[in-house]
Design a protein around this motif. Structure first.
Motif, PDB file in Angstrom:
ATOM      1  N   ASP A  15       5.203  -8.953   4.527  1.00 49.19           N
ATOM      2  CA  ASP A  15       5.940  -8.079   3.617  1.00 49.19           C
ATOM      3  C   ASP A  15       6.195  -6.696   4.202  1.00 49.19           C
ATOM      4  O   ASP A  15       6.696  -5.807   3.514  1.00 49.19           O
ATOM      5  N   ARG A  74       6.649  -2.617  -5.299  1.00 42.95           N
ATOM      6  CA  ARG A  74       6.352  -3.432  -4.118  1.00 42.95           C
ATOM      7  C   ARG A  74       4.955  -4.039  -4.266  1.00 42.95           C
ATOM      8  O   ARG A  74       4.083  -3.434  -4.870  1.00 42.95           O
ATOM      9  N   PRO A  75       4.727  -5.256  -3.726  1.00 46.97           N
ATOM     10  CA  PRO A  75       5.683  -6.187  -3.142  1.00 46.97           C
ATOM     11  C   PRO A  75       6.674  -6.697  -4.188  1.00 46.97           C
ATOM     12  O   PRO A  75       6.560  -6.378  -5.370  1.00 46.97           O
TER      13      PRO A  75
END
Length: 434
Positions: A178, A66-67
């Motif tokens: 996000d 992630r992201p």
């Protein structure tokens, strides 16, 4: 082609548990390539089932990092010396720092490339990447700590009948696009690392210390706890108009409230230091980290001009009705002292902002002296004595070393005084015309 590991090239005979770490390190640094099916000495070993291994790599990138990094990676099959290999190309990402999904934004989950190795990033490196990715606004950047709880903040929102679910956290700026908690969320959380320190002194200097308190947790909790402490130290004194008793607090409640809100909302949280509140017999000093926002002057803010440093925090405080509108705090402090012979003082510096609220009930100096500014009183003392030390300025004004230094600095910049000597022998004299 000769394969040799470098800062932008990694060799793997097969996919292992460190594979995601290598991808993250390249994405967080300068990008690079990973070849699967090549030993560390550069010899070709090949890959048995390239299709299955490529699918495994794709799953790692989508689910384990992630992201989202898919747009910055490519996976392709190639042949070398008649043997199948897999080439993974990783670009430097734009939403750094990238991290292991199950570890978060901690050194155990964030990696960077250092020479031919992928190593854990330091906390400082993580903060720098966040700053570069999200801009310079502290409260809008992603928080390094993503394991946050909001017990106090949740209760506060509930009392104000404002929703505090995930959707509203996103609207308030506590979650970014996000889904990461921002630093504004960290400040409101129970895990907030910044604190407010209060100290009470006997007299007008720091020689006689009485008590000290520290307030931690959510900035909403710190705000409530600190205001309660200030109220306990806001003594009530009475006068009589005939038979009618008139009560006077040392400090206008509105001034205490606005000075505290100003320190919490507008401080620069990039600094790790604390908000300092010093309570003396004749005044209260609020010392907040971070000077005026670039481009603003003291004249601007006294006139009601406002440019919040922490816009997310300011908007949340507005929603909670803790502040009415931007730019009114300074004016409210000044208005609360209407009719008083001495009013609040505001002293901006490059890395701090000091608000001094005078005690309304302290026996005042003679009227002719009160009509003078602090700078003029220092100049009068110099005219009488010829030279003064900083300590003598503190005694004259009944203030601590910080305000005394600021006043002397102003007079030096105006070229009205001259500094002589050094260290403990430093003294100040009036500047002559020649």
């Amino acid at each position: 082609m000769k394969y040799e590991e470098s800062s932008v090239l990694e060799l793997k005979e097969q996919i292992n548990t460190d594979f995601k770490k290598e991808i993250i390190a390249f994405a967080n640094t300068d990008g690079g390539e990973i070849y699967v099916g090549v030993a560390r000495d550069g010899s070709i070993t090949g890959v048995e089932d390239t299709e299955a291994e490529m699918e495994k790599i794709g799953d790692m990138i989508r689910d384990g990092i992630r992201p989202d990094l898919t747009a910055y990676t490519s996976i392709e099959r190639m042949e070398e010396s008649g043997k199948p290999l897999i080439r993974v190309f990783v670009s430097r990402g734009l939403k750094r720092p990238y991290h292991l999904t199950d570890k978060g934004l901690k050194p155990t989950g964030v990696f960077v490339r250092h020479g031919v190795s992928s190593v854990p990033a330091t906390d400082e490196a993580i903060r720098q990447m966040l700053k570069e990715s999200d801009g310079t606004a502290f409260d809008k950047a992603r928080s390094i700590n993503q394991e946050l709880t909001f017990t106090y903040a949740g209760n506060t929102f509930q009392e104000r009948q404002i929703s505090f679910d995930e959707a509203h956290k996103r609207t308030l700026g506590l979650l970014d696009a996000d889904g990461y908690y921002t630093n504004a969320a960290l400040l409101l959380s129970d895990q907030c690392g910044h604190i407010i320190r209060c100290a009470v002194y006997e007299g007008t200097g720091k020689s006689k210390f009485k008590t000290r308190k520290e307030f931690s947790g959510s900035i909403l909790k710190q705000l409530d706890d600190t205001f309660s402490f200030l109220s306990l130290n806001n003594n009530l004194r009475s006068t009589f108009d005939g038979l009618r008793r008139i009560d006077h607090t040392d400090y206008p409640e509105e001034a205490l409230r606005e000075a505290l809100l100003n320190a919490v909302v507008h401080r620069d949280y990039d600094y790790s230091g604390s908000i300092i509140i010093n309570i003396y017999d004749d005044r209260i000093e609020f010392i907040s980290l971070g000077g005026l926002v670039k481009g603003l002057t003291l004249k601007d803010i006294k006139g009601g001009v406002s440019q919040p440093r922490n816009t997310v925090v300011a908007n949340i405080f507005y929603r909670l009705e803790l502040i009415e509108s931007y730019g009114t705090g300074i004016q409210k402090m000044l208005e609360s002292y209407a009719g008083c012979r001495v009013g609040p003082e505001f002293m901006p510096a490059p890395a701090s902002f000091v608000v001094i609220l005078p005690n309304r009930n302290v026996e005042n100096s003679p009227a002719d002296d009160l009509d003078l500014s602090r700078e003029e009183r220092v100049l009068r003392l110099l005219a009488e004595r010829g030279s003064v030390s900083r300590k003598e300025v503190e005694q004259l004004l009944g203030c601590s070393s910080f305000p005394a230094n600021q006043i002397l600095k102003i007079l030096l910049e105006q070229q009205r005084i001259v500094k002589t000597g050094a260290a403990r022998g430093t003294r100040y004299i009036l500047k002559t015309r020649d």
